[in-house]
Design a protein around this motif. Structure first.
Motif, mmCIF file in Angstrom:
data_model
loop_
_atom_site.group_PDB
_atom_site.id
_atom_site.type_symbol
_atom_site.label_atom_id
_atom_site.label_comp_id
_atom_site.label_asym_id
_atom_site.label_seq_id
_atom_site.Cartn_x
_atom_site.Cartn_y
_atom_site.Cartn_z
ATOM 1 N N GLN A 34 0.865 -1.173 0.000
ATOM 2 C CA GLN A 34 0.000 0.000 0.000
ATOM 3 C C GLN A 34 0.902 1.224 0.000
ATOM 4 O O GLN A 34 1.940 1.240 0.669
ATOM 5 C CB GLN A 34 -0.918 -0.005 1.203
ATOM 6 C CG GLN A 34 -1.975 -1.069 1.149
ATOM 7 C CD GLN A 34 -2.947 -0.962 2.310
ATOM 8 O OE1 GLN A 34 -2.686 -0.266 3.286
ATOM 9 N NE2 GLN A 34 -4.062 -1.648 2.202
ATOM 10 N N ALA A 35 0.511 2.243 -0.743
ATOM 11 C CA ALA A 35 1.379 3.405 -0.886
ATOM 12 C C ALA A 35 0.616 4.695 -0.613
ATOM 13 O O ALA A 35 -0.596 4.777 -0.803
ATOM 14 C CB ALA A 35 1.967 3.455 -2.290
ATOM 15 N N VAL A 36 1.362 5.676 -0.169
ATOM 16 C CA VAL A 36 0.846 7.039 -0.042
ATOM 17 C C VAL A 36 1.800 7.948 -0.804
ATOM 18 O O VAL A 36 2.981 7.656 -0.945
ATOM 19 C CB VAL A 36 0.703 7.500 1.428
ATOM 20 C CG1 VAL A 36 -0.338 6.697 2.158
ATOM 21 C CG2 VAL A 36 2.020 7.453 2.138
ATOM 22 N N GLN A 37 1.273 9.049 -1.294
ATOM 23 C CA GLN A 37 2.076 9.981 -2.066
ATOM 24 C C GLN A 37 2.243 11.265 -1.275
ATOM 25 O O GLN A 37 1.277 11.816 -0.749
ATOM 26 C CB GLN A 37 1.405 10.268 -3.405
ATOM 27 C CG GLN A 37 2.214 11.131 -4.326
ATOM 28 C CD GLN A 37 1.567 11.265 -5.689
ATOM 29 O OE1 GLN A 37 0.505 10.707 -5.951
ATOM 30 N NE2 GLN A 37 2.198 12.015 -6.554
ATOM 31 N N LEU A 38 3.459 11.754 -1.215
ATOM 32 C CA LEU A 38 3.770 12.994 -0.509
ATOM 33 C C LEU A 38 3.826 14.114 -1.546
ATOM 34 O O LEU A 38 4.641 14.088 -2.463
ATOM 35 C CB LEU A 38 5.111 12.854 0.212
ATOM 36 C CG LEU A 38 5.559 13.967 1.134
ATOM 37 C CD1 LEU A 38 4.567 14.133 2.280
ATOM 38 C CD2 LEU A 38 6.929 13.666 1.699
ATOM 39 N N VAL A 39 2.896 15.076 -1.426
ATOM 40 C CA VAL A 39 2.826 16.197 -2.372
ATOM 41 C C VAL A 39 2.701 17.504 -1.596
ATOM 42 O O VAL A 39 2.138 17.536 -0.503
ATOM 43 C CB VAL A 39 1.632 16.062 -3.349
ATOM 44 C CG1 VAL A 39 1.790 14.854 -4.246
ATOM 45 C CG2 VAL A 39 0.331 15.985 -2.607
ATOM 46 N N PRO A 40 3.206 18.612 -2.140
ATOM 47 C CA PRO A 40 3.062 19.890 -1.449
ATOM 48 C C PRO A 40 1.638 20.437 -1.588
ATOM 49 O O PRO A 40 0.948 20.170 -2.572
ATOM 50 C CB PRO A 40 4.059 20.798 -2.158
ATOM 51 C CG PRO A 40 4.185 20.220 -3.515
ATOM 52 C CD PRO A 40 4.001 18.730 -3.358
ATOM 53 N N VAL A 41 1.210 21.185 -0.622
ATOM 54 C CA VAL A 41 -0.085 21.867 -0.661
ATOM 55 C C VAL A 41 0.169 23.257 -1.241
ATOM 56 O O VAL A 41 1.051 23.980 -0.755
ATOM 57 C CB VAL A 41 -0.692 21.974 0.760
ATOM 58 C CG1 VAL A 41 -1.980 22.767 0.737
ATOM 59 C CG2 VAL A 41 -0.901 20.603 1.343
ATOM 60 N N PRO A 42 -0.560 23.650 -2.296
ATOM 61 C CA PRO A 42 -0.327 24.974 -2.870
ATOM 62 C C PRO A 42 -0.684 26.078 -1.872
ATOM 63 O O PRO A 42 -1.646 25.962 -1.119
ATOM 64 C CB PRO A 42 -1.236 25.017 -4.096
ATOM 65 C CG PRO A 42 -2.226 23.934 -3.893
ATOM 66 C CD PRO A 42 -1.618 22.927 -2.977
ATOM 67 N N THR A 43 0.105 27.126 -1.883
ATOM 68 C CA THR A 43 -0.167 28.244 -0.983
ATOM 69 C C THR A 43 -1.304 29.090 -1.565
ATOM 70 O O THR A 43 -1.359 29.312 -2.773
ATOM 71 C CB THR A 43 1.073 29.127 -0.792
ATOM 72 O OG1 THR A 43 1.525 29.567 -2.079
ATOM 73 C CG2 THR A 43 2.189 28.357 -0.113
ATOM 74 N N PRO A 44 -2.210 29.553 -0.725
ATOM 75 C CA PRO A 44 -3.306 30.379 -1.230
ATOM 76 C C PRO A 44 -2.780 31.738 -1.695
ATOM 77 O O PRO A 44 -1.747 32.212 -1.206
ATOM 78 C CB PRO A 44 -4.230 30.530 -0.019
ATOM 79 C CG PRO A 44 -3.365 30.283 1.161
ATOM 80 C CD PRO A 44 -2.280 29.349 0.712
ATOM 81 N N PRO A 45 -3.464 32.361 -2.650
ATOM 82 C CA PRO A 45 -3.015 33.686 -3.096
ATOM 83 C C PRO A 45 -3.131 34.703 -1.965
ATOM 84 O O PRO A 45 -3.957 34.553 -1.059
ATOM 85 C CB PRO A 45 -3.966 34.027 -4.244
ATOM 86 C CG PRO A 45 -5.151 33.151 -4.034
ATOM 87 C CD PRO A 45 -4.680 31.931 -3.316
ATOM 88 N N LYS A 46 -2.284 35.719 -2.027
ATOM 89 C CA LYS A 46 -2.320 36.756 -0.994
ATOM 90 C C LYS A 46 -3.626 37.526 -1.086
ATOM 91 O O LYS A 46 -4.120 37.826 -2.170
ATOM 92 C CB LYS A 46 -1.142 37.708 -1.167
ATOM 93 C CG LYS A 46 0.184 37.054 -0.880
ATOM 94 C CD LYS A 46 1.301 38.046 -0.976
ATOM 95 C CE LYS A 46 2.622 37.368 -0.666
ATOM 96 N NZ LYS A 46 3.735 38.285 -0.755
ATOM 97 N N ARG A 47 -4.173 37.838 0.060
ATOM 98 C CA ARG A 47 -5.432 38.582 0.102
ATOM 99 C C ARG A 47 -5.149 40.054 -0.103
ATOM 100 O O ARG A 47 -4.170 40.592 0.406
ATOM 101 C CB ARG A 47 -6.107 38.365 1.438
ATOM 102 C CG ARG A 47 -6.506 36.899 1.618
ATOM 103 C CD ARG A 47 -7.330 36.748 2.811
ATOM 104 N NE ARG A 47 -8.563 37.483 2.567
ATOM 105 C CZ ARG A 47 -9.746 37.121 3.014
ATOM 106 N NH1 ARG A 47 -9.865 36.068 3.736
ATOM 107 N NH2 ARG A 47 -10.807 37.833 2.752
ATOM 108 N N ARG A 48 -6.035 40.695 -0.840
ATOM 109 C CA ARG A 48 -5.904 42.141 -1.040
ATOM 110 C C ARG A 48 -6.448 42.873 0.170
ATOM 111 O O ARG A 48 -7.393 42.423 0.805
ATOM 112 C CB ARG A 48 -6.658 42.556 -2.294
ATOM 113 C CG ARG A 48 -5.992 42.036 -3.552
ATOM 114 C CD ARG A 48 -6.725 42.488 -4.761
ATOM 115 N NE ARG A 48 -7.826 41.554 -4.957
ATOM 116 C CZ ARG A 48 -8.807 41.728 -5.805
ATOM 117 N NH1 ARG A 48 -8.874 42.815 -6.528
ATOM 118 N NH2 ARG A 48 -9.754 40.832 -5.932
ATOM 119 N N LYS A 49 -5.859 43.976 0.464
ATOM 120 C CA LYS A 49 -6.290 44.763 1.614
ATOM 121 C C LYS A 49 -6.947 46.049 1.105
ATOM 122 O O LYS A 49 -6.363 46.780 0.292
ATOM 123 C CB LYS A 49 -5.080 45.109 2.489
ATOM 124 C CG LYS A 49 -5.438 45.866 3.727
ATOM 125 C CD LYS A 49 -4.216 46.165 4.567
ATOM 126 C CE LYS A 49 -4.591 47.006 5.763
ATOM 127 N NZ LYS A 49 -3.428 47.442 6.507
#
Length: 75
Positions: A34-49
């Protein structure tokens, strides 16, 4: 794509995380295949102020004055 056993992944987890962040595909495989895959989580875009462009936009003093090209329509 690189394969690692669970034991290898436990000892080298910080290294594997760094490799995954740089785009490598990391598979961690157990003894029963059985295998699992290690992947990065994309960073959310910066919020506008709101108000962050204050002072950068200016309007001419005659901004809302009638345009000469539309004089015939305004009579």
């Amino acid at each position: 794509m690189e394969h690692y056993s669970i034991q290898e992944a436990q000892t080298d987890l910080p290294k594997l995380i760094a490799e995954a962040r740089h785009g490598k595909t990391i598979l961690i495989v157990s003894e029963d295949d059985q295998a699992v895959q290690l992947v990065p989580v994309p960073t959310p875009p910066k919020r506008r102020k709101a108000g962050s462009a204050r002072g950068l936009v200016t309007l001419a003093s005659d901004f809302d004055a009638p345009l000469a090209d539309f004089g015939e329509y305004m009579e």
